[in-house]
Design an enzyme around this catalytic site. Structure first.
Site: not given
Ligand SMILES: *Cc1c(COP(=O)(O)O)cnc(C)c1O
Length: 363
Positions: A40, A258
């Site tokens: 994702k 800045y």
């Molecule tokens: C993002 C996510 C993961 C992965 O989590 P990590 O801590 O990056 O391994 C696993 N399961 C779900 C449902 C997630 O949303």
């Protein structure tokens, strides 16, 4: 998307596919199971299209987790239909046509969405695979433990529950809470004698607990990080390099950037680096960050700007000045940068914007 031109800005992110493969193998071996590669948020900023295709072709990964339906559709364009693409996040009825058309497996998390999806499936004369999310203590998405599983199966006969999932809230920080969530999930499966495949563990659970479910769901560890400590030989996948584009000599007492938050305490030499907060180099790194030139640390001085950052190069030799500038790499990783910004490595890599080109190596 930016127009692609031959000569890019001198700032780029190098994505090391051999390291990604190594981390996937570590995840598999610690999990003692199949994995759902979590890609994702554009694979946490690493490029979901490239990495998913690589994972499918080179790492024997057949299951992928994305957050949104758009992310899923993008992946389907490069992955064959035997690769399963699961949306972990929110879906609603506006997504059903896309789900069906692109063969994406949704996670369902309440009765209202199941009812609508079931009706849609019946209307199209299909049975759709779904992932059922149980909420064991995250209190985000998912069915409560008081949900009658048999009733779900009977009520929504055109939905086929292929995977039971729950998400751990604190596998990196709280042993007792994690065990409590795991027990609640196990009890639920037992109470209804659920036969579907299962998935519970994210990265830190994979690293610190013993997995007994069908799939794990490694995200951050596949990119080389795990909180609180990496004793599993994970290798960061992303490095960021840039260049000194301009050098400035300051007299003692002169100010930088800045709002004049830095005053030269002596005569100094300052380098301008073309990366700023719009690239994901956080403004919180003003007067805190460190970059490396020829392996030598150079402090960020003054406020990080939108497109540029200044570093102190007073101590560098003439011959160092042509060297690449390491913004993220072997001397400073995303975990260290995260600490300076009071956040986690996830946020550092996810924030690297698509203005920074990704260059893939070691395929
Ligand atoms: C993002 C996510 C993961 C992965 O989590 P990590 O801590 O990056 O391994 C696993 N399961 C779900 C449902 C997630 O949303």
């Amino acid at each position: 998307m930016l127009t692609k031109i031959k000569t890019l800005r001198p700032t780029y992110a190098e994505i090391n596919l051999a390291n990604y493969k190594h981390n996937i193998e570590v995840a598999k071996s610690l999990s003692k199971s199949k994995i759902i590669a979590i890609v994702k948020a554009d694979a946490y900023g690493h490029g979901a299209i490239k990495l998913s295709k690589f994972a499918y072709e080179q790492c024997d990964v057949k299951d992928f987790g994305v957050a949104t339906i758009e992310e899923g559709v993008n992946l389907r364009n490069v992955l064959p239909t035997d690769a399963r693409i699961i949306t972990l996040g929110y879906i609603d009825e506006h997504h059903f046509e896309e789900l069906l058309h692109h063969k994406i497996t949704p996670t369902v998390f309440d009765k209202s969405i199941m009812a609508k999806l079931d009706k849609f499936a019946k209307g199209n004369n299909v049975v759709l695979d779904v992932v059922l999310k149980i909420d064991t203590g995250m209190n985000r998405l998912g069915f409560g433990l008081n949900t009658d599983f048999n009733e779900l199966v009977e009520s929504y006969s055109n939905l086929n529950i292929v995977l039971m999932m729950t998400h751990l809230s604190s596998s990196d920080t709280d042993l007792d809470y994690t065990k409590w969530q795991i027990n609640r999930f196990d009890e639920y499966l037992k109470r209804y004698n659920v036969k579907a495949e299962t998935s519970v563990f994210n990265s830190s659970a994979i690293c610190f607990y013993s997995n007994k479910y069908t799939y794990t769901r490694p995200g951050i560890m596949s990119y080389g990080y795990v909180y609180p400590e990496n004793r599993f030989g994970l290798k960061p996948v992303m490095s960021i390099y840039s260049k000194l584009i301009h050098i400035k000599r300051l007299k003692k007492g002169e100010k930088i950037s800045y709002n004049q938050t830095f005053t030269a305490s002596k005569d100094m030499k300052i380098g301008v680096i073309p990366i700023g907060y719009a690239d994901g180099y956080f403004r919180a790194l003003s007067n805190k960050g460190v970059m490396f030139v020829n392996g030598k640390p150079c402090n960020v001085v003054g406020t990080v700007c939108m497109d540029m950052t200044m570093i102190d190069i007073t101590h560098l030799n003439e011959s160092d000045l042509d060297c690449e500038v390491e913004v993220l790499g072997k001397h400073i990783d995303a975990e260290q940068i995260a600490k300076m910004c009071n956040t986690i490595s996830y946020e550092i890599v996810c924030a690297i914007s698509d203005r920074i080109p990704r260059v893939y190596i070691n395929a």
